[in-house]
Scaffold this motif. Sequence first.
Motif, mmCIF file in Angstrom:
data_model
loop_
_atom_site.group_PDB
_atom_site.id
_atom_site.type_symbol
_atom_site.label_atom_id
_atom_site.label_comp_id
_atom_site.label_asym_id
_atom_site.label_seq_id
_atom_site.Cartn_x
_atom_site.Cartn_y
_atom_site.Cartn_z
ATOM 1 N N GLU A 107 -13.265 -38.227 -6.986
ATOM 2 C CA GLU A 107 -13.963 -36.738 -6.919
ATOM 3 C C GLU A 107 -13.650 -36.047 -8.299
ATOM 4 O O GLU A 107 -12.701 -35.962 -8.912
ATOM 5 N N PHE A 108 -15.066 -35.665 -8.901
ATOM 6 C CA PHE A 108 -15.006 -35.036 -9.871
ATOM 7 C C PHE A 108 -15.984 -33.649 -9.908
ATOM 8 O O PHE A 108 -17.195 -34.134 -9.956
ATOM 9 N N GLU A 109 -15.353 -32.499 -9.835
ATOM 10 C CA GLU A 109 -16.148 -31.310 -9.939
ATOM 11 C C GLU A 109 -16.964 -31.242 -8.550
ATOM 12 O O GLU A 109 -18.288 -31.111 -8.631
ATOM 13 N N GLY A 110 -16.501 -31.940 -7.571
ATOM 14 C CA GLY A 110 -17.298 -31.668 -6.197
ATOM 15 C C GLY A 110 -18.204 -32.956 -5.873
ATOM 16 O O GLY A 110 -19.124 -32.882 -5.226
ATOM 17 N N ARG A 111 -18.294 -33.926 -6.746
ATOM 18 C CA ARG A 111 -19.241 -35.005 -6.703
ATOM 19 C C ARG A 111 -18.534 -36.603 -7.068
ATOM 20 O O ARG A 111 -17.647 -36.433 -7.637
ATOM 21 N N LYS A 112 -19.006 -37.488 -6.420
ATOM 22 C CA LYS A 112 -18.183 -38.743 -6.551
ATOM 23 C C LYS A 112 -18.789 -39.407 -7.802
ATOM 24 O O LYS A 112 -19.915 -39.618 -8.318
ATOM 25 N N VAL A 113 -17.615 -39.942 -8.759
ATOM 26 C CA VAL A 113 -18.024 -40.367 -9.965
ATOM 27 C C VAL A 113 -17.195 -41.671 -10.253
ATOM 28 O O VAL A 113 -16.552 -41.971 -9.023
ATOM 29 N N LEU A 114 -17.623 -42.493 -10.982
ATOM 30 C CA LEU A 114 -16.685 -43.873 -11.386
ATOM 31 C C LEU A 114 -15.896 -43.727 -12.341
ATOM 32 O O LEU A 114 -16.311 -43.072 -13.475
ATOM 33 N N LEU A 115 -14.612 -43.901 -12.082
ATOM 34 C CA LEU A 115 -13.335 -43.748 -13.034
ATOM 35 C C LEU A 115 -13.369 -45.070 -13.718
ATOM 36 O O LEU A 115 -13.051 -45.982 -12.881
ATOM 37 N N THR A 167 -12.228 -30.008 -23.397
ATOM 38 C CA THR A 167 -11.143 -30.890 -22.305
ATOM 39 C C THR A 167 -11.639 -30.632 -21.075
ATOM 40 O O THR A 167 -12.768 -29.777 -20.883
ATOM 41 N N ILE A 168 -11.602 -31.712 -20.293
ATOM 42 C CA ILE A 168 -11.833 -31.638 -18.754
ATOM 43 C C ILE A 168 -10.688 -32.136 -18.081
ATOM 44 O O ILE A 168 -9.824 -32.668 -18.475
ATOM 45 N N ASP A 169 -10.720 -31.616 -16.724
ATOM 46 C CA ASP A 169 -9.678 -32.092 -15.784
ATOM 47 C C ASP A 169 -10.045 -33.231 -14.790
ATOM 48 O O ASP A 169 -11.013 -33.053 -14.180
ATOM 49 N N VAL A 170 -9.255 -34.313 -14.950
ATOM 50 C CA VAL A 170 -9.560 -35.324 -13.949
ATOM 51 C C VAL A 170 -8.178 -35.712 -13.220
ATOM 52 O O VAL A 170 -7.329 -35.846 -13.731
#
Length: 249
Positions: A107-115, A167-170
Motif C-alpha cells: 500500500e502506498f498513499e492509498g493504492r496498491k503498487v509494486l515494490l 523524499t517519500i514515505d514507503v
Amino acid sequence: YRRLHFALSAGAVVAAVALVVAAPVLLDGYGRQTRSELARLENETRKLMRDMGFNLMIVHKDVNMSDFWAEDFAAADMPLEYVHRLASDRRLTLVTHLVATLQKKIEFEGRKVLLVGYLPEVPQSHQAQTAFAQRWQEPKKPMGYDIAQGTVFLGHELARGRWPGETIDVLGRTFTIARVLPEKGSKEDITIAMHLSDAQALVGLDRPPRINQIMALGCNCAGSDLPNIRRQLETILPDTRVTEFRSIA
C-alpha cells in the motif's frame, strides 16, 4: 610485327600473373573483413535480443504461475544465495546476465503498487571475454537497475507532481527519489524500485536474506534452445522453475 596483338597478349599474361599473386592477399584481407563483420553482427544480435526482451525468470518450483501472472510477483521465496550459486557455476553457459529481485504488492498513499528490490547484476567471472572480444565488442550493458541504498526509482504514474531529490514515505521509512522512470504503459508505471537490501528490510525478508525472482538475460542462442537453458538452470537449482517473459526493467 603485330603490335596490337602483342600488347593485348602481354596484357592478358600480366593480368593473369597479377591475379595469381594478388589472390592470396585479397582472400586473406577478405577473411579478416569477414571475421570482423561476423563479430560485429554477433554483437548487434546480442544487443537486439537484449533490447527485444528475450528474458528468463527463475522462481521457486512451488510458485503457482496462474497466481504469479495475476499478482505480478511470486508468493514463494528462496535464498539470495541462489543467484551467487548460478553465477559461479561453470555449467551455466547460455545465460550471461543475472539479477536477483524481490517483488511485493504494498500500500502506498492509498493504492496498491509494486515494490521491487534490485540487487546489482552478479558477474559471472568464468565467462570473461576473450582478448578478441574485448577489442572488438562493446562492453555488455548491465541488466536491471543499480540503485543506491536509501533511494528509489519512482514509476511515472506514482511520480506525478514529484521530482528527483524529494523524499517519500514507503512503509514508514523515508527514501529520496533518485530518478523518475519514463512512462512505459506497463506495471513499471506503478512501481517503486529500490536496492534489494532496502526492500528486504521493509518486508521482513532480510534475515536470512531472501528473494522471490532471479531474472536472466543474454541467451547465447536462439529461442529454440530454451529447453537447453532450462536444463542448465534446473540442474544447478533443482527446486526452481524457469519461464520466459518479455518485459525488461
